[in-house]
Write an enzyme that holds these catalytic residues in place. Structure first.
Site, mmCIF file in Angstrom:
data_model
loop_
_atom_site.group_PDB
_atom_site.id
_atom_site.type_symbol
_atom_site.label_atom_id
_atom_site.label_comp_id
_atom_site.label_asym_id
_atom_site.label_seq_id
_atom_site.Cartn_x
_atom_site.Cartn_y
_atom_site.Cartn_z
ATOM 1 N N GLY A 239 0.756 -1.245 0.000
ATOM 2 C CA GLY A 239 0.000 0.000 0.000
ATOM 3 C C GLY A 239 0.784 1.291 0.000
ATOM 4 N N GLU A 273 3.895 -6.860 1.478
ATOM 5 C CA GLU A 273 3.377 -7.167 0.128
ATOM 6 C C GLU A 273 3.323 -5.910 -0.732
ATOM 7 O OE1 GLU A 273 -0.538 -8.537 1.050
ATOM 8 O OE2 GLU A 273 0.138 -10.387 1.983
ATOM 9 N N PRO A 274 4.449 -5.254 -0.974
ATOM 10 C CA PRO A 274 4.392 -4.031 -1.788
ATOM 11 C C PRO A 274 4.202 -4.367 -3.263
ATOM 12 C CG PRO A 274 6.669 -4.591 -1.340
ATOM 13 C CD PRO A 274 5.826 -5.604 -0.593
ATOM 14 N N GLY A 275 3.436 -3.565 -3.958
ATOM 15 C CA GLY A 275 3.281 -3.716 -5.404
ATOM 16 C C GLY A 275 3.680 -2.430 -6.096
ATOM 17 N N CYS A 343 -14.360 5.040 -28.066
ATOM 18 C CA CYS A 343 -15.579 5.820 -28.245
ATOM 19 C C CYS A 343 -16.329 6.061 -26.953
ATOM 20 C CB CYS A 343 -16.470 5.128 -29.261
ATOM 21 S SG CYS A 343 -15.670 5.141 -30.849
HETATM 22 N N1 LLP Z 1 -1.649 -6.898 -0.627
HETATM 23 C C1 LLP Z 1 -2.972 -6.966 -0.813
HETATM 24 C C2 LLP Z 1 -3.762 -7.908 -0.041
HETATM 25 C C3 LLP Z 1 -3.598 -6.112 -1.764
HETATM 26 O O1 LLP Z 1 -4.905 -6.184 -1.935
HETATM 27 C C4 LLP Z 1 -2.802 -5.195 -2.511
HETATM 28 C C5 LLP Z 1 -3.407 -4.311 -3.513
HETATM 29 C C6 LLP Z 1 -1.414 -5.178 -2.274
HETATM 30 C C7 LLP Z 1 -0.875 -6.038 -1.311
HETATM 31 C C8 LLP Z 1 -0.486 -4.257 -3.025
HETATM 32 O O2 LLP Z 1 -0.791 -2.923 -2.786
HETATM 33 P P1 LLP Z 1 0.193 -1.780 -3.343
HETATM 34 O O3 LLP Z 1 1.496 -1.912 -2.612
HETATM 35 O O4 LLP Z 1 0.373 -2.019 -4.804
HETATM 36 O O5 LLP Z 1 -0.515 -0.518 -3.065
HETATM 37 N N2 LLP Z 1 -5.705 -0.976 -9.351
HETATM 38 C C9 LLP Z 1 -5.537 0.005 -8.304
HETATM 39 C C10 LLP Z 1 -4.816 -0.560 -7.102
HETATM 40 C C11 LLP Z 1 -5.459 -1.797 -6.511
HETATM 41 C C12 LLP Z 1 -4.751 -2.358 -5.308
HETATM 42 C C13 LLP Z 1 -5.336 -3.652 -4.885
HETATM 43 N N3 LLP Z 1 -4.659 -4.325 -3.809
HETATM 44 C C14 LLP Z 1 -4.823 1.218 -8.863
HETATM 45 O O6 LLP Z 1 -4.506 1.240 -10.053
HETATM 46 O O7 LLP Z 1 -4.619 2.192 -8.151
#
Ligand code: LLP
Length: 428
Positions: A239, A273-275, A343
């Site tokens: 997050g 769990e960083p994305g 469109c």
């Molecule tokens: N762990 C869990 C359980 C999650 O649900 C998520 C993201 C993450 C880790 C990774 O979160 P991050 O570090 O990436 O913030 N499509 C949306 C974001 C959806 C996030 C969903 N869960 C966007 O484009 O902003």
């Protein structure tokens, strides 16, 4: 910090010119930088040093096999939310034993497959899921290592569509029920309750909600241990926000200090769990201007990229910085709407954005497109899934081929009961 900059008047990804890439693969395309991925991963991992921490990259942000293999080579584990994602992880050469399975609706078949593959940990989110997993594990004669995701009812103060830690959100076990559910799970056969998991949302730009949630979780861990449940892992989710525009999210080092303050001395493994923080600013979407349309009260830059390629502006009103690939020679800016060819009016990337002079045929690059970009793309309006390129120094590789309309048509069928002219006749 990223590795996209102007060199000799042209934007480069590390040592590779985006113009050269556009000539090689056509536009639009995604371009990722290995050095930036590695840097972001390293900065995050370093911020947690001394914490007995494990980092699982949330592959929903970017599940390209080349990206996964790049991060795994740095020591990253993977966080998945479907069996499809587990297959991606394994296709990238990463074992299930380095993978955490998250998600609110895992089916019995998915749980069975994950256990059979030797998944490291399953984060369970509901009582029915606990019962299903227990039955599957008993049937298979195995013990499932699980964490239970709790919902701490803390407002992450981010976009409503990516807030997950409020009691009205679908995620996790309600805070008030948590202890009772842990006790039930502890008594269920086939389950080894190793941990507590929490994830309150995405693109967080303030540490306070994290601190509030983590403090609650620490208290829960202490109570659970006192009740005889041996919690060994706390999964603190992902997050952490990134700068898309003027945001000033906490630096990983500040996040690490907060985690140490809240979790210090707990004698637990900590999982993260960083994305977005890893992949977001490690990727660009490169597009060519098809037309510049001069309207009555505003002008439009019509690109060959559209909402199907990058849905974030349409879906979350998200800002992506858009820069010309040719370095501007003047500081003059003018307002323009930047749109795609799909469109619907929602296919608008930016309204009245101040941009340098750009003409038809020029290339532009969307910054911060490495997370939730290609993974969320679709073939809406009969459009291709675009190629993805991974750059590494002066080298590049096409890590995802273009998936075109021919492939899309191949999977569709006209039922026998309809008479149809052959495609040839239609075309003729
Ligand atoms: N762990 C869990 C359980 C999650 O649900 C998520 C993201 C993450 C880790 C990774 O979160 P991050 O570090 O990436 O913030 N499509 C949306 C974001 C959806 C996030 C969903 N869960 C966007 O484009 O902003």
């Amino acid at each position: 910090m990223d590795h996209f900059d102007y060199q000799n008047g042209t934007m480069h990804a590390e040592g590779v010119s985006l113009e050269a890439l556009a000539d090689a693969v056509g536009t639009p395309f995604y371009c990722y930088s290995s050095a930036t991925l590695v840097r972001h991963y390293t900065v995050f991992a370093d911020a947690l040093s001394g914490l007995n921490a494990e980092v699982y990259f949330a592959i929903k942000a970017n599940s390209n096999l080349g990206v996964l293999a790049t991060l795994a080579a740095q020591g990253a584990g993977m966080d998945i939310v479907s069996i499809g994602e587990l297959k991606r992880v394994m296709a990238a050469g990463i074992p299930a034993s380095r993978t955490v399975f998250s998600g609110v609706g895992k089916s019995a078949d998915e749980l069975r497959e994950a256990l059979a593959a030797g998944i490291h940990q399953i984060n369970v989110e509901s009582i029915p899921e606990l019962k299903t997993l227990s039955a599957v594990a008993v049937d298979m004669g195995v013990t499932a290592p699980i964490a239970i995701r709790v919902n701490p009812d803390v407002d992450a103060k981010t976009h409503a569509k990516i807030t997950t830690g409020k009691s009205e959100n679908k995620f996790g076990i309600a805070w008030e029920q948590a202890e009772a559910v842990f006790a039930d799970a502890h008594a269920m056969p086939g389950l080894d309750v190793v941990g507590v998991a929490v994830h309150i949302g995405s693109q967080l730009t303030d540490l306070t909600p994290y601190r509030d949630a983590y403090t609650k979780v620490r208290g829960l861990v202490e109570r659970l241990r006192a009740s005889g449940i041996d919690i060994r892992v706390v999964d603190l989710g992902g997050g952490l926000g990134i700068p898309y525009d003027a945001e000033t999210p906490p630096r990983p080092a500040e996040y690490g200090v907060m985690v140490k303050e809240v979790m210090g001395g707990l004698d637990c493994r900590l999982a993260f769990e960083p994305g977005r923080m890893i992949a977001g600013n490690a990727g660009l979407l490169v597009s060519r201007v098809v037309y510049v349309k001069e309207g009555l009260d505003r002008n439009f830059l019509i690109l060959d990229a559209a909402m199907n390629d990058l849905i974030r502006p349409a879906m979350y009103e998200a800002h992506h910085t858009i820069v010309p690939v040719s370095e501007p020679t003047s500081d003059a800016l003018e307002p323009i709407d930047i749109v795609g060819p799909v469109c619907e009016t929602g296919d608008t990337f930016a309204r009245q954005r101040m941009m340098p002079k750009i003409k038809a045929g020029d290339l532009v690059a969307f910054r911060s497109a490495g997370a939730y970009g290609a993974v969320m793309s679709s073939m809406y309006n009969g459009r291709d899934l675009v190629p993805e390129i991974l750059v590494n120094g002066d080298a590049y590789a096409v890590v995802a081929d273009r998936l075109g309309i021919e492939e899309m048509i191949k999977r569709e069928h006209i039922p026998d009961w309809l008479e149809r002219p052959s495609l040839k006749e239609v075309a003729g």
